[in-house]
Motif scaffolding. Structure first.
Motif: not given
Length: 83
Positions: A71-82
């Motif tokens: 994200d724009v603040f440098g946070h890492h996101w792992m987005i998932e769907t089953v």
């Protein structure tokens, strides 16, 4: 910020209170995992909002479709769907 009805906040860096961003430490301190019903549309929305795609969405043999963003603040996101 709200994702599928869940409301939460991300705060900016504030060195006075001791909260610093991943950009300042030059690394990721936490990966935020978020399970949603439609990973592809959320990844697209995040990209339009300024997120950087770390790894594009793809399906895995262990039953998830997922991708990673910063994200724009440098946070890492792992987005998932089953799937």
């Amino acid at each position: 910020m709200a994702i599928e009805g869940s409301i939460f906040r991300l705060h900016e860096e504030n060195q006075k209170s001791g909260t610093i961003s991943p950009v300042t430490v030059k690394g990721v301190t936490t990966v935020i995992g978020l399970r949603v019903t439609d990973v592809d549309s959320l990844m697209e929305r995040a990209k339009k909002a300024g997120a950087e795609i770390i790894s594009p969405t793809k399906s895995y043999d262990y039953g998830y479709r997922q991708g990673d963003i910063m994200d724009v603040f440098g946070h890492h996101w792992m987005i998932e769907t089953v799937i």
